[in-house]
Scaffold this motif. Structure first.
Motif, PDB file in Angstrom:
ATOM      1  N   ALA A 128     -11.103   2.731   0.089  1.00 28.01           N
ATOM      2  CA  ALA A 128     -12.539   2.873   0.329  1.00 28.01           C
ATOM      3  C   ALA A 128     -13.346   2.322  -0.846  1.00 28.01           C
ATOM      4  CB  ALA A 128     -12.882   4.340   0.574  1.00 28.01           C
ATOM      5  N   THR A 129     -12.886   2.631  -2.069  1.00 26.36           N
ATOM      6  CA  THR A 129     -13.586   2.139  -3.260  1.00 26.36           C
ATOM      7  C   THR A 129     -13.451   0.617  -3.374  1.00 26.36           C
ATOM      8  OG1 THR A 129     -12.940   4.211  -4.285  1.00 26.36           O
ATOM      9  CG2 THR A 129     -13.908   2.545  -5.720  1.00 26.36           C
ATOM     10  N   ALA A 130     -12.252   0.110  -3.111  1.00 23.50           N
ATOM     11  CA  ALA A 130     -12.051  -1.347  -3.156  1.00 23.50           C
ATOM     12  C   ALA A 130     -12.989  -2.020  -2.160  1.00 23.50           C
ATOM     13  CB  ALA A 130     -10.597  -1.688  -2.848  1.00 23.50           C
ATOM     14  N   ALA A 131     -13.112  -1.414  -0.975  1.00 29.64           N
ATOM     15  CA  ALA A 131     -13.974  -1.991   0.060  1.00 29.64           C
ATOM     16  C   ALA A 131     -15.432  -2.009  -0.382  1.00 29.64           C
ATOM     17  CB  ALA A 131     -13.829  -1.205   1.356  1.00 29.64           C
TER      18      ALA A 131
ATOM     19  N   VAL B 133      -0.362  -7.368   5.621  1.00 28.33           N
ATOM     20  CA  VAL B 133      -0.970  -8.699   5.729  1.00 28.33           C
ATOM     21  C   VAL B 133      -1.578  -8.816   7.124  1.00 28.33           C
ATOM     22  CG1 VAL B 133      -0.513 -11.192   5.722  1.00 28.33           C
ATOM     23  CG2 VAL B 133       0.671  -9.705   4.086  1.00 28.33           C
ATOM     24  N   GLY B 134      -2.769  -9.385   7.208  1.00 23.53           N
ATOM     25  CA  GLY B 134      -3.433  -9.483   8.515  1.00 23.53           C
ATOM     26  C   GLY B 134      -3.980 -10.870   8.788  1.00 23.53           C
ATOM     27  N   ASP B 135      -4.587 -11.016   9.941  1.00 24.85           N
ATOM     28  CA  ASP B 135      -5.153 -12.303  10.350  1.00 24.85           C
ATOM     29  C   ASP B 135      -6.452 -12.558   9.576  1.00 24.85           C
ATOM     30  OD1 ASP B 135      -5.429 -14.667  11.652  1.00 24.85           O
ATOM     31  OD2 ASP B 135      -5.728 -13.817  13.657  1.00 24.85           O
ATOM     32  N   TYR B 136      -6.884 -13.838   9.567  1.00 23.22           N
ATOM     33  CA  TYR B 136      -8.126 -14.211   8.901  1.00 23.22           C
ATOM     34  C   TYR B 136      -9.267 -13.285   9.333  1.00 23.22           C
ATOM     35  CZ  TYR B 136      -5.682 -18.571   7.835  1.00 23.22           C
ATOM     36  OH  TYR B 136      -4.784 -19.495   7.385  1.00 23.22           O
ATOM     37  N   PHE B 137     -10.060 -12.878   8.403  1.00 22.98           N
ATOM     38  CA  PHE B 137     -11.250 -12.047   8.609  1.00 22.98           C
ATOM     39  C   PHE B 137     -10.935 -10.620   9.086  1.00 22.98           C
ATOM     40  CE2 PHE B 137     -12.573 -16.481   9.357  1.00 22.98           C
ATOM     41  CZ  PHE B 137     -13.404 -16.609   8.256  1.00 22.98           C
ATOM     42  N   CYS B 138      -9.634 -10.245   9.097  1.00 27.45           N
ATOM     43  CA  CYS B 138      -9.290  -8.873   9.497  1.00 27.45           C
ATOM     44  C   CYS B 138      -9.139  -7.976   8.275  1.00 27.45           C
ATOM     45  CB  CYS B 138      -8.018  -8.865  10.339  1.00 27.45           C
ATOM     46  SG  CYS B 138      -8.280  -9.624  11.943  1.00 27.45           S
ATOM     47  N   ASP B 139      -9.807  -8.312   7.198  1.00 22.28           N
ATOM     48  CA  ASP B 139      -9.744  -7.522   5.964  1.00 22.28           C
ATOM     49  C   ASP B 139     -10.077  -6.052   6.243  1.00 22.28           C
ATOM     50  OD1 ASP B 139     -10.623 -10.291   5.746  1.00 22.28           O
ATOM     51  OD2 ASP B 139     -10.657 -10.027   3.567  1.00 22.28           O
ATOM     52  N   GLY B 140     -11.088  -5.849   7.085  1.00 17.12           N
ATOM     53  CA  GLY B 140     -11.547  -4.490   7.388  1.00 17.12           C
ATOM     54  C   GLY B 140     -10.458  -3.663   8.063  1.00 17.12           C
ATOM     55  N   LYS B 141      -9.750  -4.309   8.977  1.00 23.76           N
ATOM     56  CA  LYS B 141      -8.678  -3.615   9.681  1.00 23.76           C
ATOM     57  C   LYS B 141      -7.570  -3.197   8.708  1.00 23.76           C
ATOM     58  CE  LYS B 141      -7.225  -5.501  13.763  1.00 23.76           C
ATOM     59  NZ  LYS B 141      -6.413  -6.492  14.516  1.00 23.76           N
ATOM     60  N   LEU B 142      -7.214  -4.086   7.789  1.00 18.89           N
ATOM     61  CA  LEU B 142      -6.172  -3.756   6.797  1.00 18.89           C
ATOM     62  C   LEU B 142      -6.635  -2.611   5.900  1.00 18.89           C
ATOM     63  CD1 LEU B 142      -4.971  -7.308   5.609  1.00 18.89           C
ATOM     64  CD2 LEU B 142      -3.988  -5.871   7.400  1.00 18.89           C
ATOM     65  N   ILE B 143      -7.913  -2.655   5.526  1.00 17.37           N
ATOM     66  CA  ILE B 143      -8.468  -1.599   4.671  1.00 17.37           C
ATOM     67  C   ILE B 143      -8.394  -0.247   5.406  1.00 17.37           C
ATOM     68  CG2 ILE B 143     -10.636  -0.736   3.666  1.00 17.37           C
ATOM     69  CD1 ILE B 143     -11.200  -3.757   2.913  1.00 17.37           C
ATOM     70  N   ALA B 144      -8.705  -0.265   6.712  1.00 16.07           N
ATOM     71  CA  ALA B 144      -8.633   0.969   7.508  1.00 16.07           C
ATOM     72  C   ALA B 144      -7.193   1.476   7.571  1.00 16.07           C
ATOM     73  CB  ALA B 144      -9.174   0.711   8.909  1.00 16.07           C
ATOM     74  N   LEU B 145      -6.249   0.546   7.726  1.00 10.41           N
ATOM     75  CA  LEU B 145      -4.832   0.939   7.762  1.00 10.41           C
ATOM     76  C   LEU B 145      -4.393   1.529   6.419  1.00 10.41           C
ATOM     77  CD1 LEU B 145      -3.178  -1.962   9.807  1.00 10.41           C
ATOM     78  CD2 LEU B 145      -3.208   0.469  10.424  1.00 10.41           C
ATOM     79  N   ALA B 146      -4.914   0.954   5.325  1.00  4.06           N
ATOM     80  CA  ALA B 146      -4.574   1.484   3.996  1.00  4.06           C
ATOM     81  C   ALA B 146      -5.148   2.895   3.822  1.00  4.06           C
ATOM     82  CB  ALA B 146      -5.108   0.552   2.910  1.00  4.06           C
ATOM     83  N   LYS B 147      -6.352   3.095   4.343  1.00  7.53           N
ATOM     84  CA  LYS B 147      -6.971   4.429   4.249  1.00  7.53           C
ATOM     85  C   LYS B 147      -6.088   5.480   4.930  1.00  7.53           C
ATOM     86  CE  LYS B 147     -11.822   2.928   4.202  1.00  7.53           C
ATOM     87  NZ  LYS B 147     -12.946   2.684   5.115  1.00  7.53           N
ATOM     88  N   ALA B 148      -5.475   5.073   6.060  1.00  4.40           N
ATOM     89  CA  ALA B 148      -4.607   6.008   6.785  1.00  4.40           C
ATOM     90  C   ALA B 148      -3.424   6.441   5.912  1.00  4.40           C
ATOM     91  CB  ALA B 148      -4.119   5.363   8.076  1.00  4.40           C
ATOM     92  N   LEU B 149      -2.872   5.490   5.150  1.00  4.73           N
ATOM     93  CA  LEU B 149      -1.747   5.830   4.254  1.00  4.73           C
ATOM     94  C   LEU B 149      -2.221   6.742   3.130  1.00  4.73           C
ATOM     95  CD1 LEU B 149       0.093   2.405   3.712  1.00  4.73           C
ATOM     96  CD2 LEU B 149       0.682   4.245   5.315  1.00  4.73           C
ATOM     97  N   GLU B 150      -3.382   6.423   2.585  1.00  9.20           N
ATOM     98  CA  GLU B 150      -3.890   7.177   1.430  1.00  9.20           C
ATOM     99  C   GLU B 150      -4.237   8.617   1.833  1.00  9.20           C
ATOM    100  OE1 GLU B 150      -7.026   4.575   0.235  1.00  9.20           O
ATOM    101  OE2 GLU B 150      -5.627   3.049  -0.508  1.00  9.20           O
ATOM    102  N   LYS B 151      -4.709   8.787   3.073  1.00  9.11           N
ATOM    103  CA  LYS B 151      -5.044  10.129   3.572  1.00  9.11           C
ATOM    104  C   LYS B 151      -3.769  10.974   3.611  1.00  9.11           C
ATOM    105  CE  LYS B 151      -6.886  11.089   7.771  1.00  9.11           C
ATOM    106  NZ  LYS B 151      -7.601  10.526   8.929  1.00  9.11           N
ATOM    107  N   GLU B 152      -2.700  10.335   4.045  1.00  8.87           N
ATOM    108  CA  GLU B 152      -1.409  11.027   4.142  1.00  8.87           C
ATOM    109  C   GLU B 152      -0.937  11.459   2.753  1.00  8.87           C
ATOM    110  OE1 GLU B 152       1.667  12.732   6.039  1.00  8.87           O
ATOM    111  OE2 GLU B 152      -0.145  11.865   6.904  1.00  8.87           O
ATOM    112  N   GLU B 153      -1.091  10.534   1.775  1.00  8.35           N
ATOM    113  CA  GLU B 153      -0.642  10.817   0.401  1.00  8.35           C
ATOM    114  C   GLU B 153      -1.425  11.985  -0.192  1.00  8.35           C
ATOM    115  OE1 GLU B 153      -0.850   7.405  -2.112  1.00  8.35           O
ATOM    116  OE2 GLU B 153       1.293   7.012  -1.844  1.00  8.35           O
ATOM    117  N   ALA B 154      -2.722  11.978   0.050  1.00  8.33           N
ATOM    118  CA  ALA B 154      -3.593  13.023  -0.505  1.00  8.33           C
ATOM    119  C   ALA B 154      -3.420  14.324   0.271  1.00  8.33           C
ATOM    120  CB  ALA B 154      -5.052  12.603  -0.375  1.00  8.33           C
TER     121      ALA B 154
END
Ligand code: ZN
Lengths: 469, 389
Positions: free
Chosen positions: B144-147, B368-389
């Protein structure tokens, strides 16, 4: 045996853009001091990225259209690497893989010369060697100034053809506003070989680098021809493919150090510059902006009332017709303008030994205006023109200072006439004795008295009247 | 080892790596060659974070020109930005991803790094090495902060000829749920990683499954080819870009020279490190006459094939899941092996580097995602981070 010359030319000219090829620095023309026109991009600083000057692409396309080339609508920029201090990034951006124009032709006399390609590239800087301190200094004003290189096929068969081609190229480029082609700014590499007449196989080639004067190019070609033929017929030397330079003092060519020529430039596409797509619409725009050719200009001048021979001379030179068009646009009468340019300006240029007409059109226009309105005499106008050529004087101020004024009242003319008669008794006696010619001397004295002012017809009339009293 | 090469402001909240220019602050790119180089202007990304009200803390250490993995400059340098983020002394760091170094650092330090789609963040003001693949990204404690910072630095910039006009249309703060997404686990890269890394991938896969995503194992058969092609392109471009560092205009100059050739050779020999020299030699070779067609030109063709192959995959999958690095801990390698070690390891990062597709490293794994899908990857990363926390 008779030998035939085979020559190909690579001609570099600077494009007339307002800024450099990949940054917003003004061209070298804007520079006064070394490194005046330099920014982080054109001095090779890290962090800067090139942004292509669209105008340079348009001018190169114009050159291609003029030389009947095929325009590559997909064109790319590539990097050419070599180390030299005048090349700050140690690479030059050029077009190696997809040049902007290919496959053109130019008519030279009866023959057609093929154009292999025209590509755009950036110029390098300049090294200045200071012998006093034994150091080398670099001036980056020229780095990244846009050039085109026009590469001909090896289609020339004589030095005369080469010079005719170069002259034609120069005038066409100036005409279309593609390049100013200033003195020495057109640089040629001449590829030359000889072969027995009637054979097809190419002989060993030498390349004479970086020539700019047409006369020197002609002499260098003639020298090389003799050297090649001697080598073949009399075995004076073993010909090798090499790069040579012309020594203007010794009047001969010398091989250049091998090191300067054996480089591997490691060309590759520049990843910082996207391919340029010249779509049909853009191409049509460029085509529409092509200026009239010399022939078309000449016809236009004839229609304006200029004699066809004079029209042709005006139209053949970009500076002359540029001056003509501007002065006429300022409201002067075309025939009068043509006569001032072709007679008065050109005789002044011959007198001063200069090749290009570079006075301000406003000044010429003002002189013609004053003369045509009868404010000053033509003789006085010529004097003002001379002063403009030599000292770039202000026309009105100069006329005031010199007291030029064609509208002298009759009393002053009469006084001058009387003074001239009094001062030249011998001529007056001759004239009265029937020698008509003697009138000239008295008239001249009279005009001197008037400092060139006064209407000559009025002066003459008053003078004869006074003498015949 | 010091994490900052140059400190700017103790209270600053954004660290900038030393290959990114900040006006009037020395920029070394981790090289002796630039030890006295002070830039005249700032990178566009720097201008944008400053304009948004952030402050700069300092210039963080990098491997020389961003090429180094480890060995030559040591673990502290390579992970300088990531460890500052981890310890919480800055909010985020801007890093150049030239050959995956910030992705690896994020994986090792357990922080998040987003390498955005190529052309969406201006490269104006990077001490360039491999222009066709390098990209400024953001390291932060979480996605979220990176975004948040990425949204500030991204967007079209006319000063960068490869900047994309579409760059303005990405939603970095996407909250797209993992539910229903299809994620492909790259079999060969999973197999190439050590047990600790495998465990992180397994954990990520389990999280996604639990959230309702589909995980499918796939094979990317031309990975070795892609990695070689990327190494060729990267080395060639690096060779070319570093050739401006010649001791003539700025930077290091040898004291021992009698002519221009000795000045060039002496300055570059004394100032460049081993890995840089090896890269330059390799890069010169692949561009040389007679080698170009079989090396550089072929690499360009493989790049096009890689783009096609991955684009095809992304018609089916939302993201690829893979390691960013073969190991969960740094191992020290002697410098002589550096070039081949970098080559070995870049197999994990080359697919996103060569195609310019976005990649996010989070919780020790790479997406890794398709061009311009940065947002989708960020959302997927958030899901992992939620689990960790
Ligand atoms: Zn500039």
């Amino acid at each position: 045996m008779k030998y035939e010359l085979v020559i190909g030319l690579e001609t570099h000219v600077e494009l007339s853009t307002d800024s450099k090829l990949f940054c917003s620095c003004g061209g070298h023309a804007a520079a006064n001091e070394p490194n005046d026109c330099v920014c982080p991009a054109c001095s090779g600083m890290p962090g800067m990225l090139p942004v292509t000057n669209k105008h340079a692409i348009e001018l190169a396309v114009k050159a291609g259209l003029m030389l009947n080339c095929k325009i590559n609508q997909y064109t790319t920029f590539d990097k050419k690497s070599y180390y030299y201090p005048d090349l700050p990034a140690a690479y030059q951006i050029t077009q190696w893989f997809n040049p902007v124009c290919v496959e053109g032709t130019v008519e030279v006399g009866e023959r057609k010369i093929g154009i292999k390609q025209i590509h755009i590239e950036e110029d390098a800087g300049k090294l200045v060697h200071d012998d006093a301190t034994n150091t080398s200094l670099v001036d980056y004003n020229r780095t990244s100034v846009p050039l085109i290189e026009i590469v001909s096929k090896p289609d020339f068969r004589s030095s005369d053809e080469v010079i005719t081609y170069l002259k034609k190229l120069k005038s066409a480029l100036q005409f279309a506003g593609i390049s100013e082609c200033e003195e020495g700014a057109m640089r040629c590499d001449v590829n030359i070989s000889v072969r027995p007449e009637g054979t097809d196989k190419l002989g060993v080639r030498s390349e004479i680098k970086n020539m700019s004067s047409f006369a020197e190019i002609k002499d260098a070609i003639e020298f090389e021809k003799v050297r090649h033929v001697d080598a073949i017929e009399r075995r004076t030397e073993m010909l090798v493919q090499e790069t040579r330079r012309w020594d203007e003092v010794k009047r001969r060519t010398f091989p250049m150090r091998n090191k300067e020529t054996a480089a591997d430039y490691r060309y590759f596409p520049d990843p910082n510059l996207m391919p340029i797509i010249i779509d049909d619409e853009w191409l049509a725009e460029i085509k529409a902006s092509m200026p009239a050719t010399a022939e078309e200009k000449g016809q236009k001048y004839v229609a304006m009332g200029i004699a066809s021979k004079e029209a042709a001379v005006l139209a053949s030179d970009a500076k002359l017709c540029g001056m003509f068009d501007e002065v006429v646009a300022m409201g002067r009468e075309p025939r009068s303008v043509a006569s001032w340019i072709l007679t008065e300006c050109m005789s002044r240029m011959r007198y001063l030994g200069i090749e290009t007409l570079n006075i301000a059109p406003q000044k010429l226009s003002r002189i013609i205006e004053l003369v045509d309105a009868g404010e000053i005499t033509r003789a006085a106008g010529k004097k003002v023109l001379a002063a403009v050529f030599e000292n770039d004087v202000d026309v009105d101020k100069y006329c005031d200072e010199q007291g030029f004024n064609a509208k002298v009242d009759e009393g002053a003319v009469l006084a001058a006439v009387k003074a001239a008669i009094a001062a030249n008794p011998a001529a007056v006696a001759d004239y009265k004795g029937g020698k008509e010619k003697a009138l000239g001397a008295i008239f001249g004295a009279c005009m001197r008295e008037l400092k060139g002012n006064g209407d000559p017809a009025v002066v003459r009339e008053l003078l004869t009247k006074e003498l015949n009293k | 080892m010091a994490k900052y090469i140059t400190e700017i402001n103790k209270n600053g909240n954004i660290a900038v790596d030393d290959t990114i220019l900040v006006k009037d602050i020395p920029a070394t790119a981790g090289s002796k060659m630039l030890e006295n180089f002070v830039p005249l202007f700032s990178a566009e990304a720097v201008e944008r974070v400053l304009a948004a009200g952030y402050t700069l803390s300092g210039k963080t250490a990098v491997g020389e020109f961003g090429l180094d993995l480890y060995g030559e400059t040591g673990i502290n340098d390579i992970c300088a930005a990531a460890s500052l983020v981890k310890e919480g002394s800055v909010k985020a760091a801007l890093n150049v991803d030239l050959n995956g170094a910030p992705r690896r650092a994020a994986a090792l330090e357990g922080v998040t790094f987003v390498k955005p789609t190529y052309g969406t963040v201006s490269r104006y003001g990077i001490i360039a090495a491999a222009c066709s693949g390098e990209q400024i990204g953001v390291t932060a404690k979480n996605a979220a902060t990176a975004a948040e910072v990425l949204a500030v630095i991204a967007g079209y910039d006319e000063k960068d000829g490869t900047s994309l006009k579409d760059a303005n249309n990405i939603d970095y703060n996407s909250e797209a749920p993992a539910k229903g997404m299809k994620i492909a686990l790259v079999r060969e890269l999973y197999a190439a990683a050590d047990a600790a890394v495998k465990a992180k991938i397994d954990a990520a896969a389990a999280t996604y499954k639990a959230a309702g995503a589909e995980i499918e194992e796939i094979s990317l058969q031309n990975l070795a080819e892609i990695n070689t092609a990327w190494t060729i392109l990267m080395s060639a471009e690096t060779t070319n870009n570093l050739s401006r560092f010649d001791g003539v205009k700025y930077g290091y100059r040898t004291e021992k020279y009698k002519n221009i050739d000795e000045l060039y050779v002496g300055s570059r020999t004394e100032a460049f490190g081993f890995l840089t020299k090896a890269t330059i030699i390799y890069g010169s070779d692949v561009l040389s006459k007679g080698r170009y067609e079989d090396c550089y030109d072929k690499a360009l063709r493989i790049r096009r094939k890689a783009v096609e192959a991955l684009t095809e995959l992304f018609a089916k999958y939302d993201a690829l899941l893979m390691p960013a690095f073969s190991k969960a801990e740094y191992e020290f390698y002697p410098v002589e092996n550096a070039f081949s070690k970098v080559y070995e390891e870049s197999i994990f990062t080359a697919p996103a580097s060569i195609t310019g597709m976005p990649a996010v490293v989070s919780s020790g794994v790479q997406l890794v995602g398709d061009y311009f899908c940065d947002g989708k990857l960020i959302a997927l990363a958030k899901a992992l981070e939620k689990e960790e926390a």
